[in-house]
Design an enzyme around this catalytic site. Structure first.
Site, PDB file in Angstrom:
ATOM      1  N   THR A 108      -8.938 -29.000 -18.004  1.00 31.88           N
ATOM      2  CA  THR A 108      -9.678 -30.256 -17.738  1.00 31.88           C
ATOM      3  C   THR A 108     -11.108 -30.190 -18.269  1.00 31.88           C
ATOM      4  O   THR A 108     -11.765 -31.229 -18.372  1.00 31.88           O
ATOM      5  CB  THR A 108      -9.760 -30.514 -16.226  1.00 31.88           C
ATOM      6  OG1 THR A 108     -10.509 -29.426 -15.636  1.00 31.88           O
ATOM      7  CG2 THR A 108      -8.397 -30.585 -15.584  1.00 31.88           C
ATOM      8  N   ASP A 200     -19.056 -18.865 -28.408  1.00 30.39           N
ATOM      9  CA  ASP A 200     -19.106 -18.734 -26.951  1.00 30.39           C
ATOM     10  C   ASP A 200     -20.298 -17.833 -26.588  1.00 30.39           C
ATOM     11  O   ASP A 200     -20.291 -16.633 -26.874  1.00 30.39           O
ATOM     12  CB  ASP A 200     -17.794 -18.122 -26.441  1.00 30.39           C
ATOM     13  CG  ASP A 200     -17.743 -18.137 -24.920  1.00 30.39           C
ATOM     14  OD1 ASP A 200     -16.849 -18.802 -24.371  1.00 30.39           O
ATOM     15  OD2 ASP A 200     -18.606 -17.502 -24.279  1.00 30.39           O
ATOM     16  N   ASP A 203     -19.508 -14.729 -24.345  1.00 29.65           N
ATOM     17  CA  ASP A 203     -18.794 -13.675 -25.082  1.00 29.65           C
ATOM     18  C   ASP A 203     -19.710 -12.970 -26.064  1.00 29.65           C
ATOM     19  O   ASP A 203     -19.660 -11.749 -26.215  1.00 29.65           O
ATOM     20  CB  ASP A 203     -17.598 -14.268 -25.846  1.00 29.65           C
ATOM     21  CG  ASP A 203     -16.412 -14.510 -24.931  1.00 29.65           C
ATOM     22  OD1 ASP A 203     -16.381 -13.932 -23.827  1.00 29.65           O
ATOM     23  OD2 ASP A 203     -15.519 -15.284 -25.314  1.00 29.65           O
TER      24      ASP A 203
HETATM   25  N1  URA Z   1     -20.097 -22.921 -24.173  1.00 31.07           N
HETATM   26  C1  URA Z   1     -20.340 -22.031 -25.156  1.00 31.07           C
HETATM   27  O1  URA Z   1     -20.550 -20.857 -24.903  1.00 31.07           O
HETATM   28  N2  URA Z   1     -20.310 -22.483 -26.442  1.00 31.07           N
HETATM   29  C2  URA Z   1     -20.102 -23.751 -26.759  1.00 31.07           C
HETATM   30  O2  URA Z   1     -20.125 -24.102 -27.945  1.00 31.07           O
HETATM   31  C3  URA Z   1     -19.864 -24.673 -25.715  1.00 31.07           C
HETATM   32  C4  URA Z   1     -19.867 -24.227 -24.434  1.00 31.07           C
END
Ligand code: URA
Length: 209
Positions: A108, A200, A203
């Site tokens: 979602t 991300d 990450d």
């Molecule tokens: N969260 C992230 O870490 N990167 C994105 O591009 C969007 C949300």
């Protein structure tokens, strides 16, 4: 639309460009994020209230201004907010810290809360919410909603990157919360990632992928 401050300073833009590069290692990504966060702290605290104190220089007594850091709360949206928090605390070490644990439901894309811990007496404090990416806006909106219930004196939001979709969503839900960012990117993709973005953020800073 909310009030958006895009921090155009060359140091900010330079460091952001290095962070976007997929070849940046985890350690350099983290170091750059730390440095960028210090620079963002400089901008977001520009209108911070000061208090007058009396000190003695080696030559005489004088009245001078200092920041009342204890009134300021950095609220980190877990987990990626941690990366900004460290840099901000290194320039405002007296600030208090709150944490909100939110994860993004992959189906979602909605924010689900799993942790919430704030300092006491939030009504007396100015809040700066930190999260590197303002993407769909779902986490930021949920975090600010939760914080507003505690009636702090003010709320600001700091990210590194956002996009028109995130700004529109945040502006609709919380038009009174100013946003500080290093860039507004082109768009959000179907998976809720900012394009061109930096991937991300969690990450990349923790090396979890
Ligand atoms: N969260 C992230 O870490 N990167 C994105 O591009 C969007 C949300």
């Amino acid at each position: 639309m909310p009030t958006v401050h895009v921090v155009q300073h060359p140091l900010v833009q330079h460091k952001l460009s290095l962070m976007r590069n997929k070849e940046a290692s985890t350690s350099s990504f983290r170091r750059l994020l730390d440095e960028l966060s210090m620079l963002m702290a400089y901008e977001v605290t520009r209108d911070m209230p000061m208090q007058e104190i009396e000190i003695e220089t080696p030559l005489e007594t004088m009245k001078t201004q200092v920041i009342d850091g204890k009134k300021l709360v950095f609220v980190s949206i877990l987990r990626a907010g941690t990366g900004i928090l460290d840099g901000m605390l290194s320039v405002v070490p007296g600030a208090r810290v709150g944490h909100i644990g939110l994860y993004r439901d992959p189906k979602t894309l909605k924010a689900v809360e799993y942790y919430f811990k704030m300092p006491q007496a939030m009504q007396e404090r100015d809040v700066i919410v930190v999260d590197p990416m303002l993407a769909t806006g779902n986490s930021a909106i949920a975090a600010v909603e939760r914080l507003k219930a505690l009636r702090p004196k003010s709320i600001k939001f700091v990210c590194l990157l956002t996009c028109p979709e995130g700004l529109a969503a945040m502006g609709k839900a919380h038009p009174d919360v100013p946003i500080y960012t290093a860039a507004v990117d082109r768009e959000l993709n179907d998976h809720g990632y900012i394009l061109p973005g930096l991937g991300d953020a969690g990450d990349r800073m923790f090396g979890t992928k």
